[in-house]
Write a protein that holds these residues in place. Structure first.
Motif, PDB file in Angstrom:
ATOM      1  N   VAL A  85      -4.972  -7.551   2.944  1.00 61.02           N
ATOM      2  CA  VAL A  85      -3.836  -6.663   3.175  1.00 61.02           C
ATOM      3  C   VAL A  85      -2.982  -6.534   1.906  1.00 61.02           C
ATOM      4  O   VAL A  85      -2.470  -5.459   1.600  1.00 61.02           O
ATOM      5  N   LEU A  86      -2.848  -7.640   1.163  1.00 65.04           N
ATOM      6  CA  LEU A  86      -2.072  -7.599  -0.076  1.00 65.04           C
ATOM      7  C   LEU A  86      -2.684  -6.634  -1.075  1.00 65.04           C
ATOM      8  O   LEU A  86      -1.975  -5.822  -1.688  1.00 65.04           O
ATOM      9  N   LEU A  87      -3.990  -6.692  -1.253  1.00 54.89           N
ATOM     10  CA  LEU A  87      -4.645  -5.792  -2.199  1.00 54.89           C
ATOM     11  C   LEU A  87      -4.470  -4.343  -1.766  1.00 54.89           C
ATOM     12  O   LEU A  87      -4.200  -3.468  -2.593  1.00 54.89           O
ATOM     13  N   GLU A  88      -4.576  -4.085  -0.476  1.00 62.75           N
ATOM     14  CA  GLU A  88      -4.391  -2.721   0.029  1.00 62.75           C
ATOM     15  C   GLU A  88      -2.966  -2.246  -0.199  1.00 62.75           C
ATOM     16  O   GLU A  88      -2.732  -1.078  -0.547  1.00 62.75           O
ATOM     17  N   ALA A  89      -1.985  -3.146  -0.017  1.00 65.76           N
ATOM     18  CA  ALA A  89      -0.583  -2.779  -0.238  1.00 65.76           C
ATOM     19  C   ALA A  89      -0.327  -2.446  -1.704  1.00 65.76           C
ATOM     20  O   ALA A  89       0.402  -1.502  -2.027  1.00 65.76           O
ATOM     21  N   LEU A  90      -0.938  -3.213  -2.598  1.00 62.22           N
ATOM     22  CA  LEU A  90      -0.795  -2.948  -4.034  1.00 62.22           C
ATOM     23  C   LEU A  90      -1.427  -1.611  -4.409  1.00 62.22           C
ATOM     24  O   LEU A  90      -0.842  -0.813  -5.155  1.00 62.22           O
TER      25      LEU A  90
END
Length: 286
Positions: A85-90
């Motif tokens: 989810v963090l990578l997608e948010a970035l």
């Protein structure tokens, strides 16, 4: 800027520094490598894919593990749902901002830059007015230098008229994207224990919507701990209750049944495996 207590280590986190540390170093490449490598991956595989040294990869992987973004087992490394989810948010943030990733990284390096930009929402303001509004200690020369940086065609974050300044649409979009990313990272770190239990294929939650949610984690191997966590979630003053379950435990389900018996309007959302087990358990006790 947001500062909070890290749920895993108990130390204070500065979310701006977390964001800057990810996008302004090799951490982002390592995070991408963790998500892109065949799972589970070894540290040297991740280092090679991120095009960095094994030592540097190890340093960043250690930080990710402290934040609950990756998990390791016998030297095998996998992203948690929070890492995905963090990578997608970035990536979503980079797609929305009207400046390059490098320029965005430069903007987030100091609190001063973000504070000055966020105080330009009113009508055109003079340098003195901007300096007075800033919640950080900044000299007039610092404010002027920052405004000049904002104003360059490569950034176009502020508009100048007769030596007065106002934020542009591009500047507003940058601040909005930064705010969304900050909220997402806060929730990923704050609720790391929940994300660590969420299967990767189910890492599709609208992470910003978790801001109003409270996570109480328990050791699922101990029924008494599970029951204690369930009872802490039980508030007889509520009129509606919704639970999402991906791990089946009879004691936990009994606690939810008790809430139903008290007349609370409730809805249980189960994954298929938990539903089958719950259905079989219900048949067996009838």
């Amino acid at each position: 800027m947001s500062i909070q207590t890290h749920p895993l280590s108990g130390r204070q986190l500065n979310i701006r520094e977390v964001i800057s540390g990810i996008i302004d170093t090799k951490r982002l490449d390592v995070l991408r490598a963790v998500n892109d490598c065949s799972l589970p991956a070894k540290q040297d595989d991740i280092a090679a894919r991120a095009e960095t040294s094994d030592k540097t990869a190890g340093k960043h992987l250690s930080e990710f593990q402290n934040h609950g973004i990756i998990k390791t087992y016998r030297e095998n490394i996998e992203p948690t749902a929070g890492g995905k989810v963090l990578l997608e948010a970035l990536q979503e943030c980079f797609a929305e901002i009207p400046i390059s990733r490098n320029k965005f990284a430069e903007l987030t390096r100091t609190e001063t830059s973000l504070t000055i930009l966020s105080n330009l929402y009113d009508d055109y303001q003079s340098v003195d007015e901007i300096q007075q509004k800033a919640s950080v200690s900044a000299t007039k020369q610092t404010v002027k230098s920052q405004l000049k940086w904002f104003e360059t065609p490569a950034h176009d974050l502020v508009d100048e008229e007769n030596h007065n300044y106002r934020i542009t649409n591009a500047g507003e979009n940058v601040l909005l994207a930064y705010s969304d990313l900050s909220t997402a990272i806060e929730q990923i770190i704050e609720k790391a224990e929940w994300f660590q239990r969420l299967p990767l294929e189910n890492a599709t939650v609208p992470v910003k919507e978790l801001a109003d949610a409270t996570v109480i984690a328990s050791d699922t191997a101990s029924p008494s701990n599970v029951l204690g966590a369930a009872l802490r979630l039980c508030d007889l003053r509520v009129s509606q209750f919704r639970c999402i379950c991906s791990i089946y435990n009879p004691v936990l389900f009994l606690a939810y049944q008790t809430m139903l018996d008290f007349g609370v309007e409730a809805e249980a959302i189960l994954d298929w495996g938990s539903f089958v087990k719950a259905d079989q358990y219900t048949i067996n006790i009838r």
